[in-house]
Design a protein around this motif. Sequence first.
Motif, PDB file in Angstrom:
ATOM      1  N   CYS A 270     -82.530  41.568  49.412  1.00 20.57           N
ATOM      2  CA  CYS A 270     -83.270  40.694  50.485  1.00 20.57           C
ATOM      3  C   CYS A 270     -82.764  39.883  50.974  1.00 20.57           C
ATOM      4  O   CYS A 270     -81.691  38.382  50.271  1.00 20.57           O
ATOM      5  CB  CYS A 270     -84.735  40.264  50.029  1.00 20.57           C
ATOM      6  SG  CYS A 270     -85.715  39.310  50.836  1.00 20.57           S
ATOM      7  N   ALA A 271     -82.224  39.330  51.844  1.00 18.69           N
ATOM      8  CA  ALA A 271     -81.220  38.939  52.421  1.00 18.69           C
ATOM      9  C   ALA A 271     -81.326  38.741  54.308  1.00 18.69           C
ATOM     10  O   ALA A 271     -82.085  39.615  55.067  1.00 18.69           O
ATOM     11  CB  ALA A 271     -79.886  39.439  51.663  1.00 18.69           C
ATOM     12  N   ASP A 272     -80.558  37.710  54.608  1.00 18.67           N
ATOM     13  CA  ASP A 272     -80.392  37.207  56.008  1.00 18.67           C
ATOM     14  C   ASP A 272     -79.233  38.506  56.616  1.00 18.67           C
ATOM     15  O   ASP A 272     -78.063  38.114  55.632  1.00 18.67           O
ATOM     16  CB  ASP A 272     -80.651  35.756  56.521  1.00 18.67           C
ATOM     17  CG  ASP A 272     -81.060  35.810  57.951  1.00 18.67           C
ATOM     18  OD1 ASP A 272     -79.979  36.619  59.331  1.00 18.67           O
ATOM     19  OD2 ASP A 272     -81.286  34.752  58.514  1.00 18.67           O
ATOM     20  N   ALA A 273     -79.354  39.135  57.794  1.00 16.54           N
ATOM     21  CA  ALA A 273     -78.036  39.721  58.065  1.00 16.54           C
ATOM     22  C   ALA A 273     -76.649  38.322  58.373  1.00 16.54           C
ATOM     23  O   ALA A 273     -75.767  38.738  58.849  1.00 16.54           O
ATOM     24  CB  ALA A 273     -78.400  40.818  58.906  1.00 16.54           C
TER      25      ALA A 273
ATOM     26  N   VAL B 116     -73.738  52.891  48.363  1.00 18.59           N
ATOM     27  CA  VAL B 116     -75.195  51.524  49.190  1.00 18.59           C
ATOM     28  C   VAL B 116     -75.736  50.788  48.948  1.00 18.59           C
ATOM     29  O   VAL B 116     -76.221  51.022  47.827  1.00 18.59           O
ATOM     30  CB  VAL B 116     -75.880  53.014  50.461  1.00 18.59           C
ATOM     31  CG1 VAL B 116     -76.501  52.434  51.210  1.00 18.59           C
ATOM     32  CG2 VAL B 116     -74.843  54.124  50.680  1.00 18.59           C
ATOM     33  N   VAL B 117     -75.558  50.023  49.568  1.00 13.13           N
ATOM     34  CA  VAL B 117     -76.317  48.293  49.194  1.00 13.13           C
ATOM     35  C   VAL B 117     -77.234  48.512  50.787  1.00 13.13           C
ATOM     36  O   VAL B 117     -76.432  48.547  51.544  1.00 13.13           O
ATOM     37  CB  VAL B 117     -75.659  47.373  49.009  1.00 13.13           C
ATOM     38  CG1 VAL B 117     -74.978  46.976  49.945  1.00 13.13           C
ATOM     39  CG2 VAL B 117     -76.548  46.168  48.444  1.00 13.13           C
ATOM     40  N   GLY B 118     -78.592  48.902  50.232  1.00 14.08           N
ATOM     41  CA  GLY B 118     -79.358  47.794  52.344  1.00 14.08           C
ATOM     42  C   GLY B 118     -79.442  46.723  51.574  1.00 14.08           C
ATOM     43  O   GLY B 118     -80.493  45.638  50.726  1.00 14.08           O
ATOM     44  N   VAL B 119     -79.689  45.995  52.809  1.00 10.30           N
ATOM     45  CA  VAL B 119     -80.060  44.768  52.877  1.00 10.30           C
ATOM     46  C   VAL B 119     -80.792  44.746  53.907  1.00 10.30           C
ATOM     47  O   VAL B 119     -81.093  44.678  55.254  1.00 10.30           O
ATOM     48  CB  VAL B 119     -78.670  43.664  53.315  1.00 10.30           C
ATOM     49  CG1 VAL B 119     -79.111  42.258  53.797  1.00 10.30           C
ATOM     50  CG2 VAL B 119     -77.391  43.545  52.168  1.00 10.30           C
TER      51      VAL B 119
ATOM     52  N   PRO C 222     -89.527  40.768  51.827  1.00 12.45           N
ATOM     53  CA  PRO C 222     -89.309  41.494  51.077  1.00 12.45           C
ATOM     54  C   PRO C 222     -89.563  42.466  50.336  1.00 12.45           C
ATOM     55  O   PRO C 222     -89.671  43.073  49.984  1.00 12.45           O
ATOM     56  CB  PRO C 222     -90.462  40.325  49.776  1.00 12.45           C
ATOM     57  CG  PRO C 222     -89.892  38.881  51.440  1.00 12.45           C
ATOM     58  CD  PRO C 222     -89.711  39.641  52.687  1.00 12.45           C
ATOM     59  N   GLY C 223     -91.073  42.920  51.509  1.00  9.88           N
ATOM     60  CA  GLY C 223     -91.594  43.650  50.626  1.00  9.88           C
ATOM     61  C   GLY C 223     -91.342  45.209  51.024  1.00  9.88           C
ATOM     62  O   GLY C 223     -91.051  46.337  49.767  1.00  9.88           O
ATOM     63  N   PHE C 224     -90.557  45.261  52.242  1.00  6.88           N
ATOM     64  CA  PHE C 224     -89.259  46.379  52.249  1.00  6.88           C
ATOM     65  C   PHE C 224     -88.379  46.495  50.932  1.00  6.88           C
ATOM     66  O   PHE C 224     -87.786  48.367  50.900  1.00  6.88           O
ATOM     67  CB  PHE C 224     -88.621  46.504  53.954  1.00  6.88           C
ATOM     68  CG  PHE C 224     -89.318  47.146  54.455  1.00  6.88           C
ATOM     69  CD1 PHE C 224     -90.895  47.642  54.650  1.00  6.88           C
ATOM     70  CD2 PHE C 224     -88.969  46.449  56.036  1.00  6.88           C
ATOM     71  CE1 PHE C 224     -91.435  47.849  55.819  1.00  6.88           C
ATOM     72  CE2 PHE C 224     -89.444  46.623  56.934  1.00  6.88           C
ATOM     73  CZ  PHE C 224     -90.749  47.504  56.985  1.00  6.88           C
ATOM     74  N   ILE C 225     -87.778  45.735  50.620  1.00  8.77           N
ATOM     75  CA  ILE C 225     -86.900  45.536  49.903  1.00  8.77           C
ATOM     76  C   ILE C 225     -87.571  46.559  48.165  1.00  8.77           C
ATOM     77  O   ILE C 225     -87.053  47.267  47.080  1.00  8.77           O
ATOM     78  CB  ILE C 225     -86.255  44.062  49.353  1.00  8.77           C
ATOM     79  CG1 ILE C 225     -85.616  43.667  50.153  1.00  8.77           C
ATOM     80  CG2 ILE C 225     -85.231  44.360  47.910  1.00  8.77           C
ATOM     81  CD1 ILE C 225     -84.238  44.728  50.595  1.00  8.77           C
ATOM     82  N   GLU C 226     -88.428  45.742  47.751  1.00  7.41           N
ATOM     83  CA  GLU C 226     -89.451  46.521  46.849  1.00  7.41           C
ATOM     84  C   GLU C 226     -89.841  48.020  46.488  1.00  7.41           C
ATOM     85  O   GLU C 226     -89.479  48.670  45.771  1.00  7.41           O
ATOM     86  CB  GLU C 226     -90.670  45.554  46.969  1.00  7.41           C
ATOM     87  CG  GLU C 226     -90.851  44.206  46.344  1.00  7.41           C
ATOM     88  CD  GLU C 226     -91.880  43.100  46.343  1.00  7.41           C
ATOM     89  OE1 GLU C 226     -92.070  42.218  45.915  1.00  7.41           O
ATOM     90  OE2 GLU C 226     -93.415  43.649  46.966  1.00  7.41           O
TER      91      GLU C 226
ATOM     92  N   GLY D  19     -86.069  41.709  46.254  1.00  7.57           N
ATOM     93  CA  GLY D  19     -87.091  41.221  46.614  1.00  7.57           C
ATOM     94  C   GLY D  19     -87.340  40.187  46.655  1.00  7.57           C
ATOM     95  O   GLY D  19     -88.374  39.072  46.848  1.00  7.57           O
ATOM     96  N   GLU D  20     -86.172  39.425  46.470  1.00  7.97           N
ATOM     97  CA  GLU D  20     -86.131  37.458  46.588  1.00  7.97           C
ATOM     98  C   GLU D  20     -86.126  37.343  48.282  1.00  7.97           C
ATOM     99  O   GLU D  20     -85.977  37.644  48.663  1.00  7.97           O
ATOM    100  CB  GLU D  20     -84.489  36.715  45.565  1.00  7.97           C
ATOM    101  CG  GLU D  20     -84.064  36.174  46.188  1.00  7.97           C
ATOM    102  CD  GLU D  20     -82.350  35.648  45.493  1.00  7.97           C
ATOM    103  OE1 GLU D  20     -82.015  34.370  45.644  1.00  7.97           O
ATOM    104  OE2 GLU D  20     -82.022  36.765  45.590  1.00  7.97           O
ATOM    105  N   ASP D  21     -87.159  36.345  48.044  1.00  3.51           N
ATOM    106  CA  ASP D  21     -87.338  35.585  48.795  1.00  3.51           C
ATOM    107  C   ASP D  21     -86.678  34.532  50.321  1.00  3.51           C
ATOM    108  O   ASP D  21     -86.241  33.652  49.298  1.00  3.51           O
ATOM    109  CB  ASP D  21     -88.813  34.946  49.060  1.00  3.51           C
ATOM    110  CG  ASP D  21     -90.058  34.959  50.471  1.00  3.51           C
ATOM    111  OD1 ASP D  21     -88.444  35.113  51.293  1.00  3.51           O
ATOM    112  OD2 ASP D  21     -91.054  34.684  50.600  1.00  3.51           O
ATOM    113  N   VAL D  22     -86.216  35.197  51.031  1.00  2.54           N
ATOM    114  CA  VAL D  22     -84.512  34.192  51.356  1.00  2.54           C
ATOM    115  C   VAL D  22     -85.048  33.864  52.895  1.00  2.54           C
ATOM    116  O   VAL D  22     -84.250  33.663  53.532  1.00  2.54           O
ATOM    117  CB  VAL D  22     -83.597  34.646  51.247  1.00  2.54           C
ATOM    118  CG1 VAL D  22     -83.184  35.422  50.522  1.00  2.54           C
ATOM    119  CG2 VAL D  22     -83.040  36.546  52.439  1.00  2.54           C
TER     120      VAL D  22
END
Length: 361
Positions: free
Chosen positions: A163-166, A133-136, A140-144, A8-11
Motif C-alpha cells: 500500500c503506497a502512493d504512486a 512483480v511488485v504491485g502498488v 488498503p482493501g485492494f492490497i489485502e 495493507g499499511e495505511d499510507v
Amino acid sequence: MTVKGTPGEDVQGTAGSQLGQHYDAKGSLLARLERAFVEAGCDPDHLSHDEMAGIDQLHLGGRAASRRLMALAGWDVGQSTETEHISDKREGSPLDAVAGAGAGSSGAARLLDLGCGTGGASRLLACDLGYEVVGVDITPGFIEVATWLSRSCGLEDTTRFVCADAADLPLGDASIEAVWCQHALLNMPDLAAVLSECRRVLAPGGRLLLHEVVRGDNPAPLSLPVPWARTPEHSRLLSLKDLEQHLQAAGFQRQALEDVSAEALAWRSHHRRREQGGDGKRAHGGSNTDHAQRQPPAQPLKSKGDESSPQASGPAARPPIRPRLPGPALIFGEVFVEMGRNLLDNLADDRVRVVQGVWQH
C-alpha cells in the motif's frame, strides 16, 4: 529488490481516503469476498484463475486486454502457464529478499504494477511470463485482497503487494525493468510526480506500459458515475495529446501506441447485454468479467422406473442454481450496473477513448 512498507499499511492522505471509499464502497472487502466465494461453492484458500477472474482484472477488456498490451511490448504470450491451481511454486527467493538492479535471484525480470487494484495483472505477468512483480496501490482493501488471491493460487512467491502512493514509491532507484499501469493514471492528481517516480525506479532503458482511458473529442460532460469516479472531481482524465505531453516532459519516448476504443466498446456492449439479460441481478452481480460461470455437475441418466432419478419431469427435478461467482458489484456496490451503463454511453459518444502504448526512457 528492497520494498518498503507492508501489505495493507495505511499510507493514505485525503485523496487516498476518497479513493478507498470509492473502490471499497461497503468496507471489509476481503471478508465480503471470502464469504462470497464460499457461498459460490469455492474454496477461498485454493482458487483457480477462472474462479477469481470476476474480481481480478478491473479494467475494460479483462485478461485479453492485458495480454494484448504484453504483445504490444513484444513479450511472448504464446505459452500461458495458467492452471486451475498453481501448486508448483517457482524457485528463487521472495521479492523482498532481492536487492540491486537487473534480474532477480531467480533470473526473472522485475516489474512494477502501478495502481494494481486486486492484483490481476501482477498475477498474469508472473504466471504467463515468469516475472517477479511488485504491485502498488493506495487502497488498503485492494492490497489485502491482492495478497490473499496470490496466496490462494500459489503465486505469493513471485508477487508482492504494498500500500503506497504512486507519487512516493517505496522502491529503490533503477530497481525495476518495466512499469505496468492499467486504468490507474485517471485517479492520480499529480501525474508529473507519478511519472517522475516511474523514471526514478526504472533501470536505464526501462519501459512504461500503459492501458488508459483518456478524454475523447466530444467535449460533453461525462455520464457519471463510472468505475473510476462517482463525481467529476475524482476523475483525472486527460486527452491523449495532454498525456503524451506529460510523458515527453518526464523523459519518456513513445515506442508504440494503439487506440483500442472499438474493442473496449464491443467488450462493454457484450457485458451490458448479459446484464440486461438478467445475469447481473443474480447473487453477487459479477457480470463485467471474462470468466466462465460455474455449473452444477451433470447427473447420470437412470432407468425410466427409477423414482429417484434427477431426470424426472417437473420443477423439483431441476438442479439448484448456484450463486454467481463474485464480481465487481461486490467491490463497487449495486451502483456498478449504472457505472457500466454510463461507461458504455461515454465510449459510444466519444466522450472517452481507450489507448495502450509503450514508452521508454
